[in-house]
Design an enzyme around this catalytic site. Structure first.
Site, mmCIF file in Angstrom:
data_model
loop_
_atom_site.group_PDB
_atom_site.id
_atom_site.type_symbol
_atom_site.label_atom_id
_atom_site.label_comp_id
_atom_site.label_asym_id
_atom_site.label_seq_id
_atom_site.Cartn_x
_atom_site.Cartn_y
_atom_site.Cartn_z
ATOM 1 N N ASP A 236 -11.421 11.905 -28.369
ATOM 2 C CA ASP A 236 -12.354 10.793 -28.288
ATOM 3 C C ASP A 236 -13.263 10.750 -29.527
ATOM 4 O O ASP A 236 -13.787 11.788 -29.955
ATOM 5 C CB ASP A 236 -13.200 11.011 -27.014
ATOM 6 C CG ASP A 236 -13.990 9.798 -26.617
ATOM 7 O OD1 ASP A 236 -13.370 8.773 -26.303
ATOM 8 O OD2 ASP A 236 -15.243 9.887 -26.620
ATOM 9 N N GLU A 283 -8.980 9.359 -31.873
ATOM 10 C CA GLU A 283 -9.549 8.011 -31.859
ATOM 11 C C GLU A 283 -10.494 7.925 -33.058
ATOM 12 O O GLU A 283 -11.641 8.347 -32.981
ATOM 13 C CB GLU A 283 -10.314 7.734 -30.562
ATOM 14 C CG GLU A 283 -10.796 6.298 -30.497
ATOM 15 C CD GLU A 283 -11.940 6.061 -29.524
ATOM 16 O OE1 GLU A 283 -12.138 4.907 -29.137
ATOM 17 O OE2 GLU A 283 -12.647 7.012 -29.165
HETATM 18 C C1 GLC Z 1 -14.285 6.215 -26.704
HETATM 19 C C2 GLC Z 1 -13.643 5.917 -25.368
HETATM 20 C C3 GLC Z 1 -14.565 5.030 -24.598
HETATM 21 C C4 GLC Z 1 -15.857 5.772 -24.381
HETATM 22 C C5 GLC Z 1 -16.454 6.237 -25.704
HETATM 23 C C6 GLC Z 1 -17.525 7.269 -25.474
HETATM 24 O O1 GLC Z 1 -14.425 5.081 -27.484
HETATM 25 O O2 GLC Z 1 -12.382 5.346 -25.564
HETATM 26 O O3 GLC Z 1 -14.027 4.642 -23.362
HETATM 27 O O4 GLC Z 1 -16.779 4.935 -23.733
HETATM 28 O O5 GLC Z 1 -15.497 6.857 -26.516
HETATM 29 O O6 GLC Z 1 -16.980 8.458 -25.023
#
Ligand code: GLC
Length: 540
Positions: A236, A283
């Site tokens: 994440d 991500e």
């Molecule tokens: C990422 C996740 C999202 C979450 C954020 C904070 O972007 O995909 O769903 O709210 O991180 O953890």
């Protein structure tokens, strides 16, 4: 887990038929599994509820494993199922090494991993390293006093000196909280008279990765799940770990630093020490593909990174050509293997984004036809759109409820769940007979298109790992060829509503079509509006 020459052996519990269907092409023996795999993202809250609380659970995922194996995906990514107060629906983790009772138990997770492997499916779990929940025992301790053992596991800053001396004064810098841009990314802790940083909600305090104790603890989390059998991690907002925290109102937004890359190399080393090739996909929520490429390091940081510009691209040929070219220009020279994703739990579904069922069907052959590792979001195979959320049912502070609607598996009021009234409203297709069971007998359904495409992807090494070359095409159409060891597949996508003529008019026959036509049918060069197809050489 048995290994052979450093490569993980397929689990022995597969039936011979499955083994044959899924066995990698012999030339792929040297390639890591995640380069030709198709990932399927499961948002457990919305997948399938088996205990009647209206929230999906791990037992629900286990129940659908045969369906997923039959669908033809290769690996599952499970969004967080850890203990959490659910302010951000699980992305606020209160214990990294357990399962929230809402989803089941650790034993359920262990069994899910084993059973997924038995079905030939690998499993990666979500790792949330940038922040914990404010209810995580580390933060509870950290905020208890300035001298607490975990105080410096988080990012605390003194108040700026204020005229008149009234605390707290302005926050340490001008960063805004992600879901509430009018609010600062800092919360004042009146007890200990310092601010703490939270790039997301106040209930998600940021960890301080400059502290080696945090690094050690998080390495321990990865080992815990690897030892339980997972095949890797989706990480994440990984670009935020290792960020500098400059002081002052007018500072640039959080940026990755050399420390971020050093931390990633540490994670990579940990994963690479496991023989079965566990992987991590990050991500990296940065809209420059050039910057995304840096997160692969020199093959010693992320194995894969999400690249979001294509997800936000309009459904237009020039826009898509540009996004694909950008990936080739930026990722190829540094040996970085691309990823492709068009929806997830944070973004609208294909059908909602592209506006029509035809557009959604066309999009999947584009997604699975590009060069790189595709990620499918659960429910896309049913052609679902986002649910319409009445104001009194809104629960997400980030406005993302629509794409998180529960998946309708069957007809009837409860659609295969235990209650007709789950945590979010159903997507519109549920009431219109678009559930999975209803699609099963219909060869024209979205489910069958996905199965056909995934099966073709397994049959054709060209699609899984082949080279990429643009082919000439009419203005609103994109056409490209994938090739591996003589296996060739052409991908054609018509972005316009009007039909196109003269699309690769010679030498091809149909393999998979988003509209109609059986495999093997001669290709005439006519591509309907909002349609796509995979073609193979006529001589095949
Ligand atoms: C990422 C996740 C999202 C979450 C954020 C904070 O972007 O995909 O769903 O709210 O991180 O953890």
């Amino acid at each position: 887990m048995a290994t052979k020459g450093g490569r993980r052996e397929r689990v022995s519990t597969w039936t011979p038929g499955e083994r044959e269907a899924k066995a990698p092409h012999p030339d792929e023996a040297q390639r890591p599994w995640w380069t030709s795999a198709v990932f399927y993202q499961i948002y457990p809250r919305s997948f399938l509820d088996t205990d009647g609380d209206g929230v999906g659970d791990l037992a629900g995922v286990r129940q659908r494993l045969p369906y997923l194996a039959r669908l033809g995906v290769d690996a599952l990514w499970l969004s967080p199922f850890y203990p959490s107060p659910m302010h951000d629906f699980g992305y606020d983790v209160a214990d990294y090494c357990d399962v929230d009772p809402l989803f089941g138990s650790l034993e359920d997770a262990r069994r899910l991993i084993i059973e997924a492997h038995e079905h030939g499916l690998r499993v990666i779990v979500d790792f949330v390293p940038n922040h914990t929940s404010s209810e995580h025992p580390w933060f509870v301790d950290a905020r208890s006093s300035r001298t607490a053992a975990h105080r410096d596991w988080y990012v605390w800053r003194d108040p700026a000196p204020v005229a008149g001396g009234t605390l707290p004064g302005p926050p340490p810098n001008g960063w805004a909280a992600t879901f509430t841009p009018d609010e600062p990314a800092w919360t004042w802790d009146a007890e200990t008279e310092q601010w703490y940083l939270h790039v997301f909600l106040p209930e998600q305090p940021d960890l301080d990765w400059t502290n080696p104790a945090v690094v050690d603890a998080m390495h321990g989390v990865l080992r815990f799940w690897l030892d339980l059998g997972v095949d890797g991690f989706r990480i994440d907002v990984v670009h935020y770990i290792g960020k500098d925290v400059p002081l002052g109102a007018d500072v640039p937004p959080p940026e990755a630093t050399e420390l971020t890359h050093e931390l990633l190399r540490g994670l990579r080393e940990l994963l690479d020490a496991y023989p079965r090739q566990p992987m991590m996909v990050g991500e990296v929520f940065i809209f420059s593909t050039r910057q995304v490429a840096t997160f692969y390091g020199r093959g010693d940081e992320l194995h894969l990174s999400f690249n979001f510009p294509p997800l936000y691209a309009p459904w237009e040929a020039p826009a898509w050509r540009k996004r694909i070219d950008r990936v080739i220009e930026e990722l190829d020279p540094v040996g970085a293997w691309p990823t492709w994703v068009l929806s997830n739990h944070d973004n609208p579904r294909h059908r909602t984004r592209y506006g029509t069922p035809a557009g959604a069907r066309a999009a999947v052959l584009l997604l699975l036809g590009t060069r790189g590792t595709p990620f499918l979001y659960a429910g896309e195979e049913l052609g679902l759109s986002d649910a319409v959320i009445p104001p009194d049912r809104v629960v997400d502070p980030g406005g993302r409820d629509g794409c998180r609607a529960p998946i309708p598996w069957e007809g009837g009021a409860a659609h295969g769940w235990q209650t007709a009234d789950p945590w979010l409203p159903w997507p519109p297709e549920a009431a219109a007979g678009g559930d999975a069971a209803a699609q099963e007998p219909d060869p024209g359904s979205s489910l069958h298109l996905y199965r056909a495409a995934l099966a073709a992807r397994h049959r054709h090494p060209a699609l899984g790992r082949g080279s990429f070359r643009w082919l000439e095409s009419p203005p609103d159409v994109l056409a490209w060829e994938r090739e591996a060891d003589g296996d060739r597949v052409a991908v054609v996508v018509n972005f316009a509503d009007a039909p196109a003529d003269g699309v690769l008019p010679d030498g091809w026959k149909l393999e998979v079509s988003s509209t109609a036509g059986a495999p093997g049918q001669a290709w005439t060069g006519q591509l309907p509006g909002s349609a796509s197809a995979w073609l193979v050489p006529e001589s095949l």
